[in-house]
Structures are given as C-alpha cells and as structure tokens.
Write a protein that holds these residues in place. Structure first.
Motif, short mmCIF file in Angstrom:
data_model
loop_
_atom_site.label_atom_id
_atom_site.label_comp_id
_atom_site.label_asym_id
_atom_site.label_seq_id
_atom_site.Cartn_x
_atom_site.Cartn_y
_atom_site.Cartn_z
N ARG A 78 0.83 -1.21 0.00
CA ARG A 78 0.00 0.00 0.00
C ARG A 78 0.86 1.26 0.00
O ARG A 78 0.52 2.26 -0.63
CB ARG A 78 -0.91 0.00 1.23
CG ARG A 78 -1.94 1.13 1.25
CD ARG A 78 -2.61 1.26 2.60
NE ARG A 78 -1.66 1.67 3.64
CZ ARG A 78 -1.21 2.92 3.79
NH1 ARG A 78 -1.61 3.88 2.97
NH2 ARG A 78 -0.35 3.21 4.75
N ARG A 79 2.00 1.19 0.69
CA ARG A 79 2.87 2.37 0.80
C ARG A 79 3.60 2.70 -0.49
O ARG A 79 3.86 3.87 -0.78
CB ARG A 79 3.90 2.15 1.90
CG ARG A 79 3.35 2.13 3.31
CD ARG A 79 4.50 2.02 4.31
NE ARG A 79 4.03 1.83 5.67
CZ ARG A 79 4.85 1.76 6.72
NH1 ARG A 79 6.16 1.88 6.55
NH2 ARG A 79 4.36 1.57 7.93
N CYS A 80 3.99 1.68 -1.24
CA CYS A 80 4.80 1.96 -2.45
C CYS A 80 4.36 1.08 -3.61
O CYS A 80 5.15 0.24 -4.10
CB CYS A 80 6.28 1.79 -2.15
SG CYS A 80 6.75 0.31 -1.21
N PRO A 81 3.13 1.24 -4.06
CA PRO A 81 2.60 0.35 -5.11
C PRO A 81 3.20 0.59 -6.49
O PRO A 81 3.07 -0.26 -7.37
CB PRO A 81 1.11 0.69 -5.11
CG PRO A 81 1.05 2.12 -4.66
CD PRO A 81 2.14 2.24 -3.63
N GLU A 82 3.86 1.74 -6.69
CA GLU A 82 4.32 2.10 -8.03
C GLU A 82 5.78 1.74 -8.31
O GLU A 82 6.33 2.16 -9.32
CB GLU A 82 4.11 3.61 -8.26
CG GLU A 82 2.66 4.06 -8.11
CD GLU A 82 1.72 3.35 -9.07
OE1 GLU A 82 2.08 3.21 -10.26
OE2 GLU A 82 0.63 2.92 -8.64
N VAL A 83 6.42 0.98 -7.41
CA VAL A 83 7.84 0.68 -7.67
C VAL A 83 7.98 -0.15 -8.94
O VAL A 83 7.13 -0.98 -9.26
CB VAL A 83 8.49 -0.05 -6.47
CG1 VAL A 83 8.57 0.85 -5.26
CG2 VAL A 83 7.81 -1.36 -6.15
N ALA A 126 0.70 -7.73 -9.19
CA ALA A 126 -0.61 -7.19 -9.61
C ALA A 126 -0.47 -5.73 -10.03
O ALA A 126 -1.05 -5.30 -11.04
CB ALA A 126 -1.61 -7.33 -8.47
N HIS A 127 0.29 -4.95 -9.27
CA HIS A 127 0.50 -3.54 -9.64
C HIS A 127 1.31 -3.43 -10.93
O HIS A 127 1.01 -2.58 -11.79
CB HIS A 127 1.23 -2.81 -8.51
CG HIS A 127 0.43 -2.67 -7.25
ND1 HIS A 127 -0.79 -2.03 -7.22
CD2 HIS A 127 0.69 -3.06 -5.98
CE1 HIS A 127 -1.27 -2.04 -5.99
NE2 HIS A 127 -0.39 -2.67 -5.22
N MET A 128 2.33 -4.25 -11.07
CA MET A 128 3.15 -4.20 -12.28
C MET A 128 2.35 -4.62 -13.50
O MET A 128 2.48 -4.02 -14.58
CB MET A 128 4.38 -5.11 -12.10
CG MET A 128 5.37 -4.61 -11.06
SD MET A 128 6.71 -5.81 -10.75
CE MET A 128 7.67 -4.92 -9.51
N LYS A 129 1.54 -5.64 -13.35
CA LYS A 129 0.68 -6.09 -14.45
C LYS A 129 -0.25 -4.97 -14.89
O LYS A 129 -0.45 -4.73 -16.09
CB LYS A 129 -0.12 -7.31 -14.01
CG LYS A 129 -1.09 -7.83 -15.05
CD LYS A 129 -1.85 -9.03 -14.51
CE LYS A 129 -2.92 -9.49 -15.50
NZ LYS A 129 -3.68 -10.66 -14.97
N ARG A 130 -0.83 -4.27 -13.93
CA ARG A 130 -1.73 -3.17 -14.25
C ARG A 130 -1.02 -2.08 -15.05
O ARG A 130 -1.59 -1.50 -15.97
CB ARG A 130 -2.29 -2.58 -12.94
CG ARG A 130 -3.09 -1.29 -13.11
CD ARG A 130 -3.65 -0.81 -11.78
NE ARG A 130 -2.62 -0.69 -10.76
CZ ARG A 130 -1.77 0.34 -10.66
NH1 ARG A 130 -1.81 1.31 -11.56
NH2 ARG A 130 -0.89 0.38 -9.68
N ARG A 131 0.25 -1.82 -14.70
CA ARG A 131 1.02 -0.77 -15.38
C ARG A 131 1.66 -1.28 -16.67
O ARG A 131 2.17 -0.50 -17.47
CB ARG A 131 2.13 -0.24 -14.47
CG ARG A 131 1.62 0.44 -13.22
CD ARG A 131 2.72 1.27 -12.57
NE ARG A 131 3.97 0.53 -12.41
CZ ARG A 131 4.29 -0.19 -11.34
NH1 ARG A 131 3.42 -0.30 -10.35
NH2 ARG A 131 5.45 -0.81 -11.26
#
Length: 261
Positions: A78-83, A126-131
């Motif tokens: 939650r703190r760093c989802p965009e790494v 999951a975050h990387m897949k979204r991006r």
C-alpha cells in the motif's frame, strides 16, 4: 555500462545489512531515482538510508516491519505500489539437520523464505501487471540446487522458491513483467558466519573452527555482498530485458561441483 535505471524506483527487502544493503547501494550508485528499504530494524535502515542519500543523492524511504506477517506485506504494498523493481531478500532459515529442528523452526523459517516472498510477489506483480511492466528479483540460495541435509529447512525453502520463480517468470513476460532469481553460495555476511559456525559444529564438533571451512571453497573465500548485489541490479535493469523465469547461480562453482569439498 549504462544500466538504464534513471527514473526507476526499487523496493529492497532485508535492506538493513548484508546483500540487501549492498543491493540498495548498487542501485544508488547506478543512478536509480528512488529507493524503498524494508527490514525489521528501524535503526539499521535509517543508517543505510542516511548514507545513501548523503553519498549518492538518491531519494530513499524506509519501512521498518516484520515481513513474516501477512498484514505487513499488504501495508508495504500500500505504501509503495508504483515501484518498478522488487527485490525479495528478507529471509533467514534456521540451520541444522532434521532431528535438531522443531516445528517452530520450520514454520518461522518458511514463513520468511517462502510465504513472504510469495505474498510480496503477488501484491507487487498485480500492480506491475496493471502498469504493463516491472521486475521481481528473488534472492534465493544455491542450496536449493545443491541439497544439504545439514541445512534442511533452507535447502527445502530455496528449492521451493526456485520452482516458484521459474513458474511465475515463465509466463510473466506476457504481461510485461520479468521474474528472475539469484542463487548465491556463501557470502561474507553476519548470516553466513552463523551458518558456518553451525556447519563447523556439525563437522568438527567446534563452532570456533568455522573459518577453516574457507579452505574448501573455490578461491578460498566466500563471495562479497557487492558481487551478488551487482548481479541482482543488472538482472533488474533493462539490459537484462529478455531474461525471465530463470535462476542465475553465483557461488564459485559449488553447486556445479555438488559440494564444497
């Protein structure tokens, strides 16, 4: 060689010491824009952060927490989802043979070596897949390919993480994500000293003889943390953009030899 890390961000777990600390420094030296550093020790993380900010001017945040707890894994995501890069490195398996280890030894070790790596990978994948892009590097260990009865928890956990890395990484590039692993052998860290003392006790009946084990290693020495760190950072970089679903071993040939003897 320009690794193309400018403008990128990375999260390194177990970053307060050893390979994790060396990896954070290697990223900073290569010009990464932002670092997130996680480990249990707030004091240790603060020291690493302050030094890297002073020496390299990198932007850095620390996240002191026990990643063996599932709630903390979710909080970190939650703190760093965009790494752009996740380096799974926080793990510490109890050494010893089967008859010397309790159920608690097994569960505590595997919670860190398997379940924290799996949970972190699931969250950040999951975050990387979204991006549409990202890299996950799992620091595993060569005992996963060179089974060791005197390090039975670690060898079991490492073998599982090798399979996990290959399984996930074999499909991940379809979604723009790379998942790779690194298998270090003995590395000159505090953790290695603990393992070496246990092995010296098993072999010689005297943990004080642990330094004698270096004579059995290729090159008569362990790897330096920076040697492993530089490999991790290269694998995480665009220079390794066609590498996924595989494990790179850095152990001076120990696994290929099948023994340190």
């Amino acid at each position: 060689m320009d690794l193309g890390l400018q403008g990128k961000s990375a999260l390194v777990t177990g970053a307060s010491r050893g390979i994790g600390m060396a990896t954070a420094e290697s990223f900073a030296r290569e010009g990464i824009a932002e670092l997130h550093l996680a480990a249990r020790s707030e004091e240790g993380l603060a020291r690493v952060r302050d030094r890297l900010v002073a020496e390299y001017g990198v932007k850095a945040a620390i996240h002191p927490m026990d990643l063996g707890a599932a709630d903390n894994v979710a909080e970190l995501a939650r703190r760093c989802p965009e790494v752009d890069i996740l380096v799974n490195n926080a793990a510490d398996s109890t050494p010893g043979p089967l008859d010397k280890l309790s159920d608690r030894d097994w569960r505590d070790s595997l919670d860190m070596k398997i379940f924290s790596y799996v949970a972190l990978t699931r969250e950040f994948y999951a975050h990387m897949k979204r991006r549409g892009g990202g890299v996950i590097v799992n620091d595993i260990g060569n005992s996963g390919e060179n089974p060791d009865a005197n390090y039975i928890v670690g060898t079991t956990g490492n073998a599982a993480m090798m399979a996990f890395t290959r399984g996930v990484g074999g499909r991940s590039l379809d979604e723009g994500v790379r998942v790779v692993g690194v298998n270090p052998g003995p590395v000159a860290t505090d953790r290695m000293v603990k393992l070496m003392k246990r092995r010296a006790l098993d072999w010689y009946g005297d943990e004080g003889r642990w330094e004698e084990l270096f004579d059995k290693y290729p090159g008569k020495r362990p790897a330096q943390p920076g040697e492993v760190a530089d490999l991790i950072v290269w694998l995480a970089s665009p220079r390794a953009g066609y590498i996924t679903g595989t494990i790179v071993t850095i152990d001076g040939g120990i696994a290929s030899r099948g023994s340190i003897i």
